[in-house]
Design a protein around this motif. Structure first.
Motif, PDB file in Angstrom:
ATOM      1  N   ALA A  77      -5.148  23.262  13.381  1.00  0.00           N
ATOM      2  CA  ALA A  77      -4.505  23.113  12.063  1.00  0.00           C
ATOM      3  C   ALA A  77      -3.039  23.542  12.125  1.00  0.00           C
ATOM      4  N   ALA A  78      -2.768  24.634  12.840  1.00  0.00           N
ATOM      5  CA  ALA A  78      -1.386  25.130  12.935  1.00  0.00           C
ATOM      6  C   ALA A  78      -0.493  24.114  13.642  1.00  0.00           C
ATOM      7  N   GLU A  79      -1.035  23.471  14.667  1.00  0.00           N
ATOM      8  CA  GLU A  79      -0.248  22.475  15.416  1.00  0.00           C
ATOM      9  C   GLU A  79       0.058  21.253  14.525  1.00  0.00           C
ATOM     10  N   VAL A  80      -0.939  20.821  13.765  1.00  0.00           N
ATOM     11  CA  VAL A  80      -0.735  19.675  12.866  1.00  0.00           C
ATOM     12  C   VAL A  80       0.305  20.045  11.804  1.00  0.00           C
ATOM     13  N   HIS A  81       0.186  21.253  11.278  1.00  0.00           N
ATOM     14  CA  HIS A  81       1.126  21.727  10.263  1.00  0.00           C
ATOM     15  C   HIS A  81       2.548  21.775  10.821  1.00  0.00           C
ATOM     16  N   ALA A  82       2.662  22.249  12.061  1.00  0.00           N
ATOM     17  CA  ALA A  82       3.985  22.375  12.689  1.00  0.00           C
ATOM     18  C   ALA A  82       4.626  21.004  12.910  1.00  0.00           C
ATOM     19  N   SER A  83       3.793  19.971  12.993  1.00  0.00           N
ATOM     20  CA  SER A  83       4.355  18.630  13.208  1.00  0.00           C
ATOM     21  C   SER A  83       4.856  18.011  11.906  1.00  0.00           C
ATOM     22  N   GLY A  84       4.676  18.736  10.792  1.00  0.00           N
ATOM     23  CA  GLY A  84       5.229  18.270   9.523  1.00  0.00           C
ATOM     24  C   GLY A  84       4.225  17.582   8.620  1.00  0.00           C
ATOM     25  N   LEU A  85       2.981  17.473   9.049  1.00  0.00           N
ATOM     26  CA  LEU A  85       1.972  16.835   8.193  1.00  0.00           C
ATOM     27  C   LEU A  85       1.382  17.858   7.224  1.00  0.00           C
ATOM     28  N   ARG A  86       0.961  17.362   6.051  1.00  0.00           N
ATOM     29  CA  ARG A  86       0.209  18.242   5.144  1.00  0.00           C
ATOM     30  C   ARG A  86      -1.226  18.313   5.646  1.00  0.00           C
ATOM     31  N   LEU A  89       0.842  -1.201   0.000  1.00  0.00           N
ATOM     32  CA  LEU A  89       0.000   0.000   0.000  1.00  0.00           C
ATOM     33  C   LEU A  89       0.875   1.249   0.000  1.00  0.00           C
ATOM     34  N   VAL A  90       1.964   1.200   0.777  1.00  0.00           N
ATOM     35  CA  VAL A  90       2.885   2.350   0.795  1.00  0.00           C
ATOM     36  C   VAL A  90       3.482   2.552  -0.593  1.00  0.00           C
ATOM     37  N   SER A  91       3.756   1.437  -1.298  1.00  0.00           N
ATOM     38  CA  SER A  91       4.418   1.555  -2.603  1.00  0.00           C
ATOM     39  C   SER A  91       3.487   2.078  -3.694  1.00  0.00           C
ATOM     40  N   ARG A  92       2.222   2.315  -3.371  1.00  0.00           N
ATOM     41  CA  ARG A  92       1.319   2.914  -4.373  1.00  0.00           C
ATOM     42  C   ARG A  92       1.730   4.346  -4.699  1.00  0.00           C
ATOM     43  N   LYS A  93       2.484   4.946  -3.797  1.00  0.00           N
ATOM     44  CA  LYS A  93       2.966   6.316  -3.984  1.00  0.00           C
ATOM     45  C   LYS A  93       1.831   7.330  -4.144  1.00  0.00           C
ATOM     46  N   LEU A 118       0.359   8.700  12.350  1.00  0.00           N
ATOM     47  CA  LEU A 118       0.340   8.481  10.898  1.00  0.00           C
ATOM     48  C   LEU A 118       1.733   8.230  10.332  1.00  0.00           C
ATOM     49  N   GLU A 119       2.707   8.072  11.196  1.00  0.00           N
ATOM     50  CA  GLU A 119       4.077   7.874  10.734  1.00  0.00           C
ATOM     51  C   GLU A 119       4.162   6.667   9.794  1.00  0.00           C
ATOM     52  N   GLY A 120       4.927   6.819   8.728  1.00  0.00           N
ATOM     53  CA  GLY A 120       5.102   5.713   7.786  1.00  0.00           C
ATOM     54  C   GLY A 120       4.034   5.664   6.716  1.00  0.00           C
ATOM     55  N   ILE A 121       3.062   6.582   6.757  1.00  0.00           N
ATOM     56  CA  ILE A 121       2.005   6.643   5.738  1.00  0.00           C
ATOM     57  C   ILE A 121       2.095   8.017   5.075  1.00  0.00           C
ATOM     58  N   ALA A 122       2.181   8.053   3.749  1.00  0.00           N
ATOM     59  CA  ALA A 122       2.142   9.348   3.058  1.00  0.00           C
ATOM     60  C   ALA A 122       0.736   9.911   3.260  1.00  0.00           C
ATOM     61  N   SER A 123       0.630  10.970   4.046  1.00  0.00           N
ATOM     62  CA  SER A 123      -0.693  11.398   4.516  1.00  0.00           C
ATOM     63  C   SER A 123      -1.011  12.841   4.146  1.00  0.00           C
ATOM     64  N   PRO A 177      -0.814   9.582  -1.716  1.00  0.00           N
ATOM     65  CA  PRO A 177      -1.084   9.882  -0.314  1.00  0.00           C
ATOM     66  C   PRO A 177      -2.448   9.335   0.113  1.00  0.00           C
ATOM     67  N   VAL A 178      -2.558   9.023   1.381  1.00  0.00           N
ATOM     68  CA  VAL A 178      -3.862   8.657   1.945  1.00  0.00           C
ATOM     69  C   VAL A 178      -4.450   9.926   2.561  1.00  0.00           C
ATOM     70  N   PHE A 179      -5.706  10.210   2.246  1.00  0.00           N
ATOM     71  CA  PHE A 179      -6.379  11.383   2.817  1.00  0.00           C
ATOM     72  C   PHE A 179      -7.039  10.968   4.131  1.00  0.00           C
ATOM     73  N   PHE A 180      -6.744  11.679   5.177  1.00  0.00           N
ATOM     74  CA  PHE A 180      -7.384  11.398   6.466  1.00  0.00           C
ATOM     75  C   PHE A 180      -8.376  12.517   6.765  1.00  0.00           C
ATOM     76  N   GLU A 181      -9.646  12.135   6.846  1.00  0.00           N
ATOM     77  CA  GLU A 181     -10.698  13.110   7.134  1.00  0.00           C
ATOM     78  C   GLU A 181     -10.864  13.184   8.652  1.00  0.00           C
ATOM     79  N   TYR A 182     -10.860  14.376   9.184  1.00  0.00           N
ATOM     80  CA  TYR A 182     -10.921  14.534  10.640  1.00  0.00           C
ATOM     81  C   TYR A 182     -11.935  15.630  10.944  1.00  0.00           C
ATOM     82  N   THR A 183     -13.107  15.218  11.406  1.00  0.00           N
ATOM     83  CA  THR A 183     -14.163  16.178  11.742  1.00  0.00           C
ATOM     84  C   THR A 183     -13.891  16.732  13.138  1.00  0.00           C
ATOM     85  N   LEU A 184     -13.732  18.035  13.221  1.00  0.00           N
ATOM     86  CA  LEU A 184     -13.414  18.666  14.512  1.00  0.00           C
ATOM     87  C   LEU A 184     -14.697  18.878  15.311  1.00  0.00           C
ATOM     88  N   MET A 185     -14.736  18.328  16.524  1.00  0.00           N
ATOM     89  CA  MET A 185     -15.916  18.438  17.382  1.00  0.00           C
ATOM     90  C   MET A 185     -15.497  19.050  18.713  1.00  0.00           C
TER      91      MET A 185
END
Ligand code: SF4
Length: 365
Positions: free
Chosen positions: A321-330, A258-262, A289-294, A264-272
Motif C-alpha cells: 500500500a505504501a508503494e502504491v501511495h508513493a507512486s501518486g495513486l489514491r 468515460l474519462v469525461s464522466r469525472k 492506470l495512467e490516464g484514468i482517474a483511479s 473515479p474508477v475503483f480498482f479492486e485488488y485482492t492481495l495474494m
C-alpha cells in the motif's frame, strides 16, 4: 430460522418489483388502471415497506383484491441470517424455485452498505473465488435483485437505513445487464427509494462490451476487479482476461467519454501471497492506470476451503500500500468485513448455518 412459506412468493404471478416506475405505469395502463395507481403501489412497497396489497389502504377495496390476485410483491425468502463479530450481516435468501443466494449488509460509521448478488453462481470461474466454483445456475430477475434490498431493510431497526448499494455479490453484473440497469432505476427513482447514483457501485471483472451500456444509466460508480498487473497473472486469476486483456480493458476506460464522466474508477485488488503482492507489482500499477482517474482498493485474500491462495502477511500488505501511495495513486488497504461468517469478498457460495442449500458445493471462504 426455519420453514419459510415459499408459496407466499406467488411465483406464477408477475412481480411488482420486476418493474421500474415507467414500466409499472405502462403495465397498469394496459390493465385498464390509471397510471397513478402504480405510483401508489410503489410508494407502499418502497417508502413504507408494505408488501401485503390488502394493507394498502388508500386503494379501493375491490382494486386491492384484484391486484392481490394478479400480482406478487415478494421474490425471496430469508432462510438464514448470520452476524459477524464486526456487525456485518449475511442474508441467505431463497428464490421461489429454491435457488440460494446471498446479500451482505456492511455497517460503517456513517453508512450502511448493501452488497447484492446478480446471478446464482457465476460462469467466469475466477480461480480465487468461491462463487466461481458453483458455475452459473441462472441470472437473477429484477425482482430478485431488488428484493435483496427489501429483505435487508426488514431486518434493520427503525432508525437505520440502507445508504449505499454495491453490485459485488454473487455473479458478474454485466452478464445480467438489463436486470442490473432496471434495478438501478428502481433504487434511484426519486419517488421511491431516491438513492443518489453516486451511492450505487457496479463491479465487473471486465466484460468490456457492456461497460459503456452500463454507464449510460448515469453517474454511478464503476469498480473493476483488477487483481493483477500483468496479463500472465491475470489470465490465471480472472480467465475473462484472455478475452479482454489489460490493454483492451484499460484502453476502454481511457476513452474520452468515460474519462469525461469525472468519476473515479475503483480498482479492486485482492492481495495474494506470492502471486501479486510484490513491490514490482505495486510499482507497475501507476503506469498501468495512467490516464484514468483511479482509486485502488487493496483487499487481503480471504482464504476458503479448497483455495490455494493466502493473504500476505500484514507487513507485506502495508508495504504494498505504501508503494502504491508513493507512486501518486489514491489507495486504501481494506479491513476484511464479515470474514468469520464467509461474507467477505470472494467468499459467497450460499450456504446456511444449518448446511442447507448448495451443500455439495465447495464452501465459500
Ligand atoms: S470474482 Fe466475481 S466474476 Fe469472478 S467468479 Fe467470482 S463472482 Fe464471478
Amino acid at each position: 430460522m426455519t420453514g419459510p412459506d415459499l408459496s407466499a412468493l406467488k411465483p406464477a404471478l408477475p412481480n411488482i418489483k420486476n418493474h421500474g416506475r415507467e414500466a409499472l405505469r405502462e403495465e397498469f395502463k394496459r390493465a385498464g388502471l390509471p397510471a397513478y395507481r402504480a405510483d401508489q403501489v410503489m410508494a407502499w412497497v418502497y417508502v413504507r415497506g408494505v408488501e401485503d396489497i390488502d394493507a394498502m389502504t388508500d386503494l379501493p377495496l375491490d382494486l386491492r383484491k384484484r391486484l392481490a390476485a394478479t400480482w406478487a410483491v415478494r421474490a425471496l425468502d430469508l432462510v438464514d441470517l448470520q452476524t459477524s463479530e464486526d456487525g456485518t450481516r449475511k442474508l441467505v435468501l431463497e428464490t421461489a424455485d429454491h435457488e440460494l443466494l446471498e446479500a451482505v449488509l456492511i455497517p460503517e460509521e456513517r453508512r450502511n452498505t448493501l452488497c447484492v448478488s446478480t446471478q446464482v453462481g457465476c460462469p467466469l470461474a475466477c480461480s480465487f473465488c468461491a462463487t466461481g466454483k458453483l458455475g452459473l445456475r441462472r441470472n437473477l430477475t429484477v425482482a430478485e435483485i431488488v428484493d435483496q434490498w427489501a429483505r435487508a431493510r426488514a431486518i434493520l431497526s427503525e432508525d437505520e437505513s440502507i445508504t449505499n448499494v454495491v453490485f459485488m455479490g454473487m455473479g458478474e453484473p454485466l452478464l445480467n445487464l438489463a436486470a442490473v440497469k432496471e434495478s438501478i432505476q428502481i433504487f434511484s427513482e426519486p419517488r421511491t427509494l431516491g438513492m443518489a447514483p453516486r451511492r450505487i457501485t457496479v463491479s465487473t471483472s471486465g466484460v468490456v462490451p457492456q461497460i459503456r451500456p452500463l454507464l449510460e444509466i448515469g453517474p454511478i460508480n464503476l469498480a473493476i476487479s483488477l487483481h493483477a498487473t500483468t496479463d500472465e497473472v491475470r489470465d490465471e486469476l480472472v480467465p475473462l482476461n484472455k478475452r479482454f486483456p489489460l490493454e483492451v480493458l484499460l484502453g476502454t476506460l481511457r476513452q474520452e467519454e468515460l474519462v469525461s464522466r469525472k468519476r473515479p474508477v475503483f480498482f479492486e485488488y485482492t492481495l495474494m501471497e506470492g502471486i501479486n503482492d510484490s513491490l514490482e507489482d505495486a510499482r507497475r500499477l501507476s503506469p498501468l492506470l495512467e490516464g484514468i482517474a483511479s482509486k485502488v482498493n487493496l483487499i487481503p485474500m480471504n482464504s476458503h476451503d479448497g483455495s490455494v491462495y493466502r493473504a500476505p502477511k500484514a507487513a507485506v500488505c502495508d508495504a504494498f500500500a505504501a508503494e502504491v501511495h508513493a507512486s501518486g495513486l489514491r489507495v486504501t488497504l481494506r479491513r476484511n468485513r464479515g470474514r468469520d461468517i464467509d461474507a467477505a469478498c470472494g467468499q459467497l457460495a450460499a450456504r446456511t448455518t444449518s448446511g442447507q442449500g448448495h451443500s455439495s458445493q465447495p464452501r465459500s471462504g
